[in-house]
Scaffold this active site. Structure first.
Site, PDB file in Angstrom:
ATOM      1  N   GLY A 187       0.829  -1.221  -0.047  1.00  9.51           N
ATOM      2  CA  GLY A 187      -0.060   0.044   0.065  1.00  9.51           C
ATOM      3  C   GLY A 187       0.827   1.305  -0.099  1.00  9.51           C
ATOM      4  N   ASP A 188       2.141   1.157   0.274  1.00  6.72           N
ATOM      5  CA  ASP A 188       3.008   2.419   0.322  1.00  6.72           C
ATOM      6  C   ASP A 188       4.080   2.091  -0.859  1.00  6.72           C
ATOM      7  OD1 ASP A 188       2.775   3.830   2.610  1.00  6.72           O
ATOM      8  OD2 ASP A 188       3.198   2.228   3.807  1.00  6.72           O
ATOM      9  N   ILE A 189       4.613   0.922  -0.945  1.00  2.00           N
ATOM     10  CA  ILE A 189       5.591   0.871  -2.227  1.00  2.00           C
ATOM     11  C   ILE A 189       5.002   0.826  -3.506  1.00  2.00           C
ATOM     12  CG2 ILE A 189       7.139  -1.113  -3.088  1.00  2.00           C
ATOM     13  CD1 ILE A 189       7.260  -2.403  -0.161  1.00  2.00           C
TER      14      ILE A 189
END
Length: 415
Positions: A187-189
């Site tokens: 969800g961040d990468i």
């Protein structure tokens, strides 16, 4: 204990992005991963942290022999190859430091919620007056109203929320079971990778237009874009995909199978691979079986395909399976960290960095960049910076003299 002397910020670094200067105002994972990609490719990345530091500094994990605990593995991994300074953006003097840095920079990356930077006098339009060529990249949970006002735009977000709302959790986990978060922080990468791509596209456009851009990537949007299969499945067939286990809704075989000593991933959705696989496992007649003749047929009978192959793999070790099938059909063991670090592929591809860690006598290992260039030498990574390690270098770069720096420190605007 390892002690380190700050490395001066060079005029240019090596790599295809050499010469680009990035002001990094991001924290946690999404923004820092984006700027890490740029730093790995040769950009000069100046990481600006608040006086307390990035929230990931104290999160660990810490080695038992770390006598300093200035930061753990989380911070080390995604802040390599950067230069660090402490600037308090909430002070007028600190905001001015950033404006002076931006005047000589190419890119700014931040991941605050909408409106925060504007209140500090550091929004895109405000900084573009100083540097019209600035590429300003924002990575937010739900995007920026400049490109589309989301009803959730003021909500904070973390990896697990982006995975949930973007559809990734809904298709991950055992068939019929509850939604499951993926191991890495996708969800961040994922938004970080999209942000790096968008940033470089805007830099390329600037070469002809002479003007920068506001680049906006939403964490929700990035996960949704990466889960594109669920969109067309619903549009074409009206289905609502659920947790898929290790299988695939439209490809077969495409799964993880038990071995005598662990698990093995095996995929042979193309008809040629299927025929070759059937011969290799001693069941050539299955290649002509009308239930399994095409991928569509095999998908309709995926349970039977899984049973046949699972019985065969369960009787063999992973080494035996890969020795027989490696190079014939797509196959590979389900690795863990220890087996990955022992894999000759990882070493042949220079996929591990040995970096020093302040407070430790020995180096530590972090994952390297997967982006390789033919003819380019392998460049070792620099460790992540200590809190405020390069503040003086950064201020001198922005044009501050010794007396100015002393006054900024006295006022608490920098550390």
């Amino acid at each position: 204990m390892t002690t380190s002397t700050p490395v001066p910020i060079p005029a240019t670094a090596s790599g295809p992005l050499s010469g680009l200067v990035v002001v990094d105002l991001s924290r946690m994972l999404a923004g820092p991963f984006c700027t890490m990609l740029l730093a790995d490719l040769g950009a000069t990345v100046i990481k600006i942290e608040p006086p307390a530091g990035d929230l990931t500094r104290p999160m660990g994990p810490f080695a038992d022999d770390d006598e300093l605990k200035a930061y753990g593995g989380y911070f080390q991994s995604v802040n390599r190859n950067k230069y660090g300074a402490v600037v308090d953006l909430t002070t007028a003097e600190g905001a001015e430091v950033v404006r002076r840095l931006v005047a000589g920079a190419d890119i700014l990356v931040e991941n605050y919620r909408p409106g925060v930077m504007e209140r500090l006098g550091l929004g895109y339009e405000q900084l573009a007056e100083i540097n019209p060529g600035l590429v300003y990249t924002a990575v937010r949970g739900f995007g920026d109203p400049r490109t589309g006002a989301s009803p959730y735009q003021d909500w904070p977000s973390y990896d697990i929320v982006a995975q949930a709302m973007g559809g990734l959790l809904g298709i991950t986990g055992p068939v019929g079971g509850p939604p499951t978060k993926t191991g890495p922080g996708l969800g961040d990468i994922l938004p970080a990778i999209y942000a790096a791509l968008g940033t470089l596209a805007a830099v390329r456009e600037r070469e002809t237009s002479g003007h920068g851009r506001f680049v906006d990537v939403s964490m929700y949007d990035a996960v949704l874009a990466s889960c594109e299969r669920i969109v067309y499945q619903h549009s074409y067939r009206g289905t609502v995909p659920g947790p898929e286990g290790n299988g695939h809704p439209i490809l077969s075989p495409f799964d993880v199978f038990p071995a005598r000593d662990g698990w093995i991933a095996l995929a042979a959705p193309s008809d040629n691979h299927w025929v070759a696989l059937c011969k290799a496992v001693g069941r050539p007649e299955l290649g002509d079986d009308p239930r399994f003749r095409t991928n569509v047929d095999r998908s309709a009978h995926s349970g039977e395909v899984r049973d046949v192959l699972g019985r065969w793999t369960a009787e063999r070790t992973r080494e035996e399976i890969t020795a027989l099938l490696g190079g014939l059909v797509p196959v590979g063991p389900v690795n863990t960290a220890d087996t990955i670090l022992a894999d000759p592929h990882v070493h042949a591809r220079n996929m591990l960095h040995q970096v020093e860690h302040p407070g430790m006598a020995r180096p530590v290992t972090i994952a390297a960049s997967p982006i390789k260039f033919a003819g380019a030498e392998h460049s070792p990574a620099r460790r992540a910076p200590l809190l405020g390690e390069h503040t003086d270098h950064v201020l001198r770069r922005a044009g501050y003299g010794p007396e100015d720096i002393t006054e900024l420190r006295r006022s608490g605007a920098v550390h």
